[in-house]
Scaffold this motif. Structure first.
Motif, mmCIF file in Angstrom:
data_model
loop_
_atom_site.group_PDB
_atom_site.id
_atom_site.type_symbol
_atom_site.label_atom_id
_atom_site.label_comp_id
_atom_site.label_asym_id
_atom_site.label_seq_id
_atom_site.Cartn_x
_atom_site.Cartn_y
_atom_site.Cartn_z
ATOM 1 N N CYS A 1 0.832 -1.196 0.000
ATOM 2 C CA CYS A 1 0.000 0.000 0.000
ATOM 3 C C CYS A 1 0.876 1.258 0.000
ATOM 4 O O CYS A 1 1.751 1.410 0.845
ATOM 5 C CB CYS A 1 -0.889 -0.060 1.244
ATOM 6 N N SER A 2 0.608 2.143 -0.951
ATOM 7 C CA SER A 2 1.367 3.397 -1.064
ATOM 8 C C SER A 2 1.231 4.274 0.171
ATOM 9 O O SER A 2 2.116 5.059 0.480
ATOM 10 C CB SER A 2 0.833 4.233 -2.230
ATOM 11 N N HIS A 3 0.097 4.175 0.833
ATOM 12 C CA HIS A 3 -0.163 5.098 1.942
ATOM 13 C C HIS A 3 0.539 4.699 3.222
ATOM 14 O O HIS A 3 0.859 5.553 4.041
ATOM 15 C CB HIS A 3 -1.677 5.166 2.214
ATOM 16 N N HIS A 4 0.749 3.385 3.433
ATOM 17 C CA HIS A 4 1.314 2.932 4.712
ATOM 18 C C HIS A 4 2.534 2.033 4.571
ATOM 19 O O HIS A 4 3.138 1.643 5.566
ATOM 20 C CB HIS A 4 0.245 2.163 5.514
ATOM 21 N N LEU A 5 2.861 1.648 3.346
ATOM 22 C CA LEU A 5 3.928 0.661 3.099
ATOM 23 C C LEU A 5 3.715 -0.610 3.921
ATOM 24 O O LEU A 5 4.620 -1.093 4.609
ATOM 25 C CB LEU A 5 5.319 1.255 3.344
ATOM 26 N N VAL A 6 2.495 -1.085 3.862
ATOM 27 C CA VAL A 6 2.126 -2.342 4.501
ATOM 28 C C VAL A 6 1.507 -3.187 3.374
ATOM 29 O O VAL A 6 0.900 -2.638 2.453
ATOM 30 C CB VAL A 6 1.123 -2.059 5.659
ATOM 31 N N PRO A 7 1.681 -4.509 3.427
ATOM 32 C CA PRO A 7 1.197 -5.321 2.294
ATOM 33 C C PRO A 7 -0.313 -5.287 2.075
ATOM 34 O O PRO A 7 -1.082 -5.189 3.030
ATOM 35 C CB PRO A 7 1.622 -6.747 2.672
ATOM 36 N N PHE A 8 -0.678 -5.364 0.814
ATOM 37 C CA PHE A 8 -2.019 -5.825 0.469
ATOM 38 C C PHE A 8 -1.818 -6.942 -0.549
ATOM 39 O O PHE A 8 -0.855 -6.945 -1.314
ATOM 40 C CB PHE A 8 -2.938 -4.706 -0.024
ATOM 41 N N TYR A 9 -2.710 -7.937 -0.504
ATOM 42 C CA TYR A 9 -2.455 -9.131 -1.299
ATOM 43 C C TYR A 9 -3.764 -9.837 -1.584
ATOM 44 O O TYR A 9 -4.750 -9.661 -0.870
ATOM 45 C CB TYR A 9 -1.488 -10.075 -0.563
ATOM 46 N N GLY A 10 -3.746 -10.623 -2.627
ATOM 47 C CA GLY A 10 -4.970 -11.336 -2.976
ATOM 48 C C GLY A 10 -4.837 -12.002 -4.322
ATOM 49 O O GLY A 10 -3.778 -12.547 -4.652
ATOM 50 N N HIS A 11 -5.927 -11.909 -5.095
ATOM 51 C CA HIS A 11 -5.969 -12.575 -6.394
ATOM 52 C C HIS A 11 -6.531 -11.635 -7.440
ATOM 53 O O HIS A 11 -7.389 -10.807 -7.133
ATOM 54 C CB HIS A 11 -6.863 -13.815 -6.325
ATOM 55 N N ALA A 12 -6.029 -11.805 -8.656
ATOM 56 C CA ALA A 12 -6.568 -11.050 -9.782
ATOM 57 C C ALA A 12 -7.183 -12.013 -10.773
ATOM 58 O O ALA A 12 -6.747 -13.163 -10.901
ATOM 59 C CB ALA A 12 -5.455 -10.257 -10.453
#
Ligand code: ZN
Length: 208
Positions: free
Chosen positions: A99-110
């Motif tokens: 995440c650009s705002h917090h530099l914490v991961p976001f993850y999932g599927h596309a």
């Protein structure tokens, strides 16, 4: 002991651990991470923290490696000699981003689909395109748009649609009641503005 090499053609992580990191860049970044750890009040003589700043510096450069790979994903295409006009879809492609705002991961599927024009894309390339845009500070909305725009602009497809489902740790870690929330974004181009093909895409998604 023999180390197993990653099997690249089956991996969505097209580039394995980087061996090409510029040592001076790593050192500069590590120094700044070290300053942050000190500011946080951590004891850097603790054996578990002693070289953390160097590991973190390398890890960031790896996680943001999409930024070092040029302005566009490099993918080979093939002429659509069979004149295939139906939808090509790849679903449940896993990704990890930050995440650009917090530099914490976001993850999932596309889930990515397109209807070819005069070019078709090798099937492993969906993951490569996704990876290119995911390996950088990112927003889920922008990631979704960038993938669909690439298909539209570069392949001149008749249409494309991308749906991304992701969990954001910056949301989840800061409130127990929000744990497990899935954020869904979608973007479409061309022929996917027409309801029948959009429904076909969504039906194929439901069947997983
Ligand atoms: Zn965030």
């Amino acid at each position: 002991m023999r180390m197993l090499e990653p099997v690249e053609q089956f991996s969505t992580h097209e580039v394995g651990p980087r061996r090409d990191l510029d040592p001076e860049r790593v050192a500069r970044l590590a120094e700044r991470v070290r300053a942050m750890l000190i500011e946080l009040g951590l004891d850097l003589d603790d054996p578990n923290l002693k070289t953390t700043h160097e590991r973190v510096a390398r890890m960031y450069l790896e996680m943001f490696r999409g930024m070092d790979q040029g302005t566009k994903p490099r993918v080979t295409t093939f002429p659509n000699d069979e004149n295939y006009q139906a939808m090509v879809m790849e679903k449940d492609i896993p990704f990890y981003s930050m995440c650009s705002h917090h530099l914490v991961p976001f993850y999932g599927h596309a889930h990515i689909a397109y209807v070819p024009g005069d070019k078709i894309l090798g099937l492993s390339k969906f993951a490569r395109i996704l990876e290119f845009y995911a390996k950088r500070p990112q927003l889920q909305e922008r990631l979704t748009e960038q993938v669909v725009s690439f298909l539209d602009d570069e392949l001149r497809v008749r249409g494309a649609m991308v749906v991304i489902e992701a969990r954001h740790l910056c949301v989840e870690m800061r409130g127990v009641e929000k744990s497990g929330v899935m954020t869904v974004t979608s973007a479409l181009r061309g022929i996917f503005h027409e309801r029948p093909i959009r429904e076909e895409f969504l039906d194929l998604l439901k069947g997983r």
